[in-house]
Design a protein around this motif. Sequence first.
Motif, PDB file in Angstrom:
ATOM      1  N   LEU A 115       0.954  -1.257   0.062  1.00  0.00           N
ATOM      2  CA  LEU A 115       0.022  -0.109   0.065  1.00  0.00           C
ATOM      3  C   LEU A 115       0.899   1.193   0.007  1.00  0.00           C
ATOM      4  O   LEU A 115       1.527   1.603   1.105  1.00  0.00           O
ATOM      5  N   LEU A 116       0.859   2.044  -1.007  1.00  0.00           N
ATOM      6  CA  LEU A 116       1.612   3.119  -1.298  1.00  0.00           C
ATOM      7  C   LEU A 116       0.756   4.383  -1.013  1.00  0.00           C
ATOM      8  O   LEU A 116      -0.445   4.599  -1.726  1.00  0.00           O
ATOM      9  N   PHE A 117       0.835   5.263  -0.006  1.00  0.00           N
ATOM     10  CA  PHE A 117      -0.083   6.416   0.233  1.00  0.00           C
ATOM     11  C   PHE A 117       0.693   7.527   0.387  1.00  0.00           C
ATOM     12  O   PHE A 117       1.973   7.755   0.772  1.00  0.00           O
ATOM     13  N   ALA A 118       0.052   8.606   0.023  1.00  0.00           N
ATOM     14  CA  ALA A 118       0.596  10.055   0.070  1.00  0.00           C
ATOM     15  C   ALA A 118       0.008  10.768   1.174  1.00  0.00           C
ATOM     16  O   ALA A 118      -1.111  10.836   1.046  1.00  0.00           O
ATOM     17  N   GLY A 119       0.638  11.459   2.051  1.00  0.00           N
ATOM     18  CA  GLY A 119       0.150  12.114   3.083  1.00  0.00           C
ATOM     19  C   GLY A 119       1.029  12.734   4.012  1.00  0.00           C
ATOM     20  O   GLY A 119       2.372  12.792   3.902  1.00  0.00           O
ATOM     21  N   GLY A 120       0.485  13.071   5.348  1.00  0.00           N
ATOM     22  CA  GLY A 120       1.392  13.278   6.595  1.00  0.00           C
ATOM     23  C   GLY A 120       1.260  12.293   7.624  1.00  0.00           C
ATOM     24  O   GLY A 120       0.565  11.233   7.471  1.00  0.00           O
ATOM     25  N   ASP A 121       1.583  12.614   8.881  1.00  0.00           N
ATOM     26  CA  ASP A 121       1.502  11.899   9.827  1.00  0.00           C
ATOM     27  C   ASP A 121      -0.192  11.645  10.379  1.00  0.00           C
ATOM     28  O   ASP A 121      -0.439  10.492  10.815  1.00  0.00           O
ATOM     29  N   ALA A 142       3.769  13.958   2.075  1.00  0.00           N
ATOM     30  CA  ALA A 142       2.928  15.136   1.355  1.00  0.00           C
ATOM     31  C   ALA A 142       2.521  16.058   2.213  1.00  0.00           C
ATOM     32  O   ALA A 142       1.798  16.970   1.865  1.00  0.00           O
ATOM     33  N   GLY A 143       2.616  15.783   3.661  1.00  0.00           N
ATOM     34  CA  GLY A 143       2.212  16.552   4.821  1.00  0.00           C
ATOM     35  C   GLY A 143       3.130  17.611   5.310  1.00  0.00           C
ATOM     36  O   GLY A 143       4.315  17.837   4.942  1.00  0.00           O
ATOM     37  N   CYS A 144       2.318  18.384   6.197  1.00  0.00           N
ATOM     38  CA  CYS A 144       3.154  19.282   7.025  1.00  0.00           C
ATOM     39  C   CYS A 144       4.000  18.599   7.978  1.00  0.00           C
ATOM     40  O   CYS A 144       5.067  19.145   8.279  1.00  0.00           O
ATOM     41  N   LYS A 145       3.349  17.601   8.550  1.00  0.00           N
ATOM     42  CA  LYS A 145       4.058  16.755   9.489  1.00  0.00           C
ATOM     43  C   LYS A 145       4.624  15.476   9.196  1.00  0.00           C
ATOM     44  O   LYS A 145       3.824  14.762   8.556  1.00  0.00           O
ATOM     45  N   ILE A 146       5.919  15.179   9.170  1.00  0.00           N
ATOM     46  CA  ILE A 146       6.471  13.886   8.662  1.00  0.00           C
ATOM     47  C   ILE A 146       7.309  13.525   9.913  1.00  0.00           C
ATOM     48  O   ILE A 146       8.535  13.386   9.862  1.00  0.00           O
ATOM     49  N   HIS A 147       6.790  13.069  11.101  1.00  0.00           N
ATOM     50  CA  HIS A 147       7.534  12.495  12.098  1.00  0.00           C
ATOM     51  C   HIS A 147       7.703  10.886  12.102  1.00  0.00           C
ATOM     52  O   HIS A 147       8.697  10.413  12.692  1.00  0.00           O
ATOM     53  N   SER A 148       6.835  10.144  11.356  1.00  0.00           N
ATOM     54  CA  SER A 148       6.613   8.926  11.396  1.00  0.00           C
ATOM     55  C   SER A 148       7.934   8.282  10.524  1.00  0.00           C
ATOM     56  O   SER A 148       8.287   8.861   9.440  1.00  0.00           O
TER      57      SER A 148
END
Length: 376
Positions: A115-121, A142-148
């Motif tokens: 599963l390939l997904f685009a987003g943020g945390d 692709a998000g503002c928050k990329i902590h994961s």
Amino acid sequence: MSKPIFRLGIIVNPFAGIGGALALKGSDGAKIREQALAMGAEKKANEKMAKALSILDALSGQFEIFTASGDMGETVCASLGLPYTIVYSPPSTQTEGEDSERAAKALIDAEVDLLLFAGGDGTARNICHVVGDTIPVLGVPAGCKIHSGVYCVSPAAAGQVVSQMIAGELVSEMEAEVRDIDEDAFRRGKVIAKPYGEMRVPAELSYIQAVKMGGREDEALVLDDIAAYVSEIMEEEPETYFVMGSGSTVAAIMEYLNIDNTLLGVDVIKNGQLIASDVTAAQLIELTRLKPCKAVVTVIGGQGHIFGRGNQQLSPAFIRQLNKSNLVVVATKQKLQALEGKPLRLDTGDADLDLELAGAFTIITGYKDKVLYNGV
């Protein structure tokens, strides 16, 4: 016996990251999305997924795509001429986290290999809530928050990992943590990050980002040395506008200067005075156009990013206006050593600009103490 066709699942959170360039500190919640769109925010998530999927051109016929309708996946597949099967259709164009969860459930039922997904945390949390450890996942940032830790370092890196899997190369697997922060606290300048679970990700470590690291020992003296040196640079250039990026190292410089700081935003100072606080991308360009300007940015611990992680206000247009020679990169040697030789990551959102910036960066690591470190 012929090689089985790789089954690739795709989910795009079309509203991921729309609050970043507008200094809204996130995109979670309908009110924030409405505010961002009213302010002229651009939806970039499909563009970033396209950068990942475009790398798969050479593997045509070796994989099939399963996705959601509209901007949750269908749009980007159609734009690239990729055949696809729709397994979920959201009831509204204003999609919510529940739609990501329902799409993920449909992809599990479709028995996708990845599963390939685009987003943020926030999107990672939604996916994790449904997927857990049932199937491998991979995030396109692709998000503002990329902590994961489930995200690749860039969209192109995600495409590279997927292409290796489709080609049948041996790709290890690891458990990666999903983390998210309290956006309300984030907007007040506090980072309250919590773990929300783990998911299985392909373990190509040169492409997968580490979970963001906080300071694990007292580096106050080193930060003071860095701050003192940057302060001297500023004193020598009283007419220069200094754009102060986000992060704790930059915050230490602002504290040394006794200037109010937006920990998770971008401020502008000149001749020791605060000119503008928590600016948007558009405000920053307008404020600094045709003026002498430098940007002070730091390295995100554990990942090596200097752009694209919490400082989307430093847009490609602004960086081009600035040019590389006017970037003041600051970091402790401990933070650089933690990269274990991995390069700095340039994820400006503009692939051509990333190429222009690539190469050696001079990084201030103490008082008149600098090191050279490569960025890609």
